[in-house]
Write an enzyme that holds these catalytic residues in place. Structure first.
Site, short mmCIF file in Angstrom:
data_model
loop_
_atom_site.label_atom_id
_atom_site.label_comp_id
_atom_site.label_asym_id
_atom_site.label_seq_id
_atom_site.Cartn_x
_atom_site.Cartn_y
_atom_site.Cartn_z
N SER A 143 4.16 2.91 28.83
CA SER A 143 4.86 1.67 28.48
C SER A 143 4.92 0.77 29.70
O SER A 143 4.96 1.26 30.84
CB SER A 143 6.30 1.98 28.03
N TYR A 156 14.17 6.28 30.12
CA TYR A 156 12.98 5.90 29.34
C TYR A 156 11.87 5.43 30.28
O TYR A 156 10.74 5.93 30.23
CB TYR A 156 13.31 4.82 28.30
N1 LIG Z 1 7.07 -0.12 20.10
C1 LIG Z 1 7.10 -0.51 21.36
O1 LIG Z 1 7.52 -1.63 21.70
C2 LIG Z 1 6.55 0.41 22.43
C3 LIG Z 1 6.26 -0.15 23.68
C4 LIG Z 1 5.77 0.67 24.68
C5 LIG Z 1 5.55 2.02 24.43
N2 LIG Z 1 5.85 2.54 23.22
C6 LIG Z 1 5.63 3.97 23.03
O2 LIG Z 1 4.76 4.17 21.93
C7 LIG Z 1 5.01 5.43 21.34
C8 LIG Z 1 5.14 5.27 19.84
O3 LIG Z 1 6.23 4.40 19.62
P1 LIG Z 1 6.44 3.57 18.29
O4 LIG Z 1 6.92 2.24 18.70
O5 LIG Z 1 5.30 3.69 17.37
O6 LIG Z 1 7.72 4.37 17.74
P2 LIG Z 1 8.19 4.74 16.26
O7 LIG Z 1 7.75 3.70 15.30
O8 LIG Z 1 9.64 5.06 16.39
O9 LIG Z 1 7.36 6.08 15.98
C9 LIG Z 1 7.61 7.23 16.73
C10 LIG Z 1 6.82 8.38 16.14
O10 LIG Z 1 7.16 9.57 16.84
C11 LIG Z 1 7.57 10.57 15.91
N3 LIG Z 1 8.56 11.43 16.52
C12 LIG Z 1 9.77 11.07 17.02
N4 LIG Z 1 10.43 12.15 17.46
C13 LIG Z 1 9.60 13.22 17.25
C14 LIG Z 1 9.72 14.60 17.50
N5 LIG Z 1 10.83 15.15 18.03
N6 LIG Z 1 8.69 15.41 17.15
C15 LIG Z 1 7.58 14.90 16.59
N7 LIG Z 1 7.41 13.58 16.34
C16 LIG Z 1 8.42 12.76 16.67
C17 LIG Z 1 8.12 9.78 14.72
O11 LIG Z 1 7.99 10.48 13.50
P3 LIG Z 1 9.10 11.41 12.81
O12 LIG Z 1 10.39 10.66 12.85
O13 LIG Z 1 8.52 11.63 11.45
O14 LIG Z 1 9.11 12.65 13.63
C18 LIG Z 1 7.12 8.61 14.69
O15 LIG Z 1 5.96 8.99 14.00
C19 LIG Z 1 6.25 6.00 22.02
O16 LIG Z 1 5.86 6.93 23.00
C20 LIG Z 1 6.87 4.77 22.68
O17 LIG Z 1 7.62 5.11 23.82
C21 LIG Z 1 6.33 1.77 22.20
#
Ligand SMILES: NC(=O)c1ccc[n+]([C@@H]2O[C@H](COP(=O)([O-])OP(=O)(O)OC[C@H]3O[C@@H](n4cnc5c(N)ncnc54)[C@H](OP(=O)(O)O)[C@@H]3O)[C@@H](O)[C@H]2O)c1
Length: 270
Positions: A143, A156
């Site tokens: 990130s 984070y």
């Molecule tokens: N969105 C942003 O602005 C952003 C920016 C920079 C980096 N990121 C990074 O991108 C990645 C994905 O983020 P996102 O924005 O797509 O988040 P999201 O929409 O909240 O999706 C997170 C995913 O992780 C899964 N997950 C959460 N806890 C888990 C666990 N204990 N075991 C297995 N799976 C788990 C969730 O599925 P379940 O709930 O079904 O388990 C979901 O599929 C993360 O690492 C985040 O830090 C996001």
């Protein structure tokens, strides 16, 4: 389907929604079979069914809470033993954005497990196979928060700085093996992570700072295609990142020396 088209299997953590589900979509359309991992089996099944019908690829699911060691070990086992695996996307992650002193410490502990321990163990599990087959990639979703020193970002941002560091060092270890390691540093991307963290994304940022998830993943995959080891989808000029790396590397000759720097006025032995 010809062998040439067969790209192997991509294992994607956190593939039930958001960035992970979008990687699943894009990688299936690129010809990869998929193993999708997350906790919510119904949502995983819905993603898998749609991609099977739209792309004809083989899509398996593993319902796993990766913060539970027994569930994590199931995924590690697949990564060690399935010789078709060619890509690992370490994507599952959570974001707690509260000052350390008032944060829920058990939640932070789980976040450290999910954002640090999980990608470390999964990378460790998949690496020997990838290196022996001399192909494939590990994509680590870090990130831009890894670069931001601001309140609420102790853990984070720290977990994402760890993942960036791991990726950069891993690149020095696997360089020349045929295995790519890429760290992706998204900025604010429209997914559920924000509402799950109690933040209204549209209220928190102006529209020009928020990227749609499809654009983010497409840019990250373009970065992978071009051999980038660190991809920052928003950054207009990669020379800006390179200046940071060069400044860090310039510190190296002075980071470990026999005596303290003179400003500390420590009496040194002649
Ligand atoms: N969105 C942003 O602005 C952003 C920016 C920079 C980096 N990121 C990074 O991108 C990645 C994905 O983020 P996102 O924005 O797509 O988040 P999201 O929409 O909240 O999706 C997170 C995913 O992780 C899964 N997950 C959460 N806890 C888990 C666990 N204990 N075991 C297995 N799976 C788990 C969730 O599925 P379940 O709930 O079904 O388990 C979901 O599929 C993360 O690492 C985040 O830090 C996001």
């Amino acid at each position: 389907m010809s062998n040439e088209q067969h790209k192997g299997t991509a294992v994607i953590t956190g593939a039930s929604t958001g960035i992970g589900a979008t990687y699943a979509d894009r990688l299936a359309r690129r010809g990869y079979d998929l193993i999708l991992v997350a906790r919510n089996g119904q949502r995983l099944d819905a993603v898998a069914a749609r991609l099977r019908s739209e792309t004809g690829r083989t899509v398996q699911t593993i319902v796993a809470d990766l913060t539970k060691r027994s569930d994590l070990e199931k995924v590690e086992h697949v990564l060690r033993t399935d010789a078709t695996v060619s890509v690992l996307v370490n994507n599952a992650g959570t974001a707690s954005l509260a000052p350390l002193g008032t944060a829920d410490i058990d939640k932070l502990n789980s976040e450290i497990e999910l954002n640090i321990v999980v990608p470390t163990r999964l990378s460790h599990a998949v690496l020997p196979g990838l290196v022996s087959r001399a192909r494939g990639a590990i994509i680590n979703i870090a990130s831009v928060m890894s670069q931001l020193i601001q309140p609420g970002n102790t853990v984070y941002g720290g977990t994402k700085a760890y993942l960036l560091h791991l990726s950069q060092v891993l690149n020095t270890e696997v360089g020349g093996s045929g295995v790519q390691v890429q760290a992706v540093l998204p900025g604010a991307t429209r997914t559920e992570i924000w509402s799950n963290s109690g933040i209204d994304l549209d209220a928190a940022f102006p529209a020009e700072m928020i990227m749609e998830v499809g654009e983010m993943v497409d840019a990250a995959l373009a970065g992978l295609d071009s051999g980038e080891t660190v991809t920052i989808p928003s950054l207009p000029d990669t020379a800006d990142w390179q200046r940071l790396i060069d400044a860090r590397d310039a510190l190296r000759p002075n980071l470990s020396r026999q005596h303290p720097a003179s400003r500390y006025a420590v009496a040194v032995k002649a």
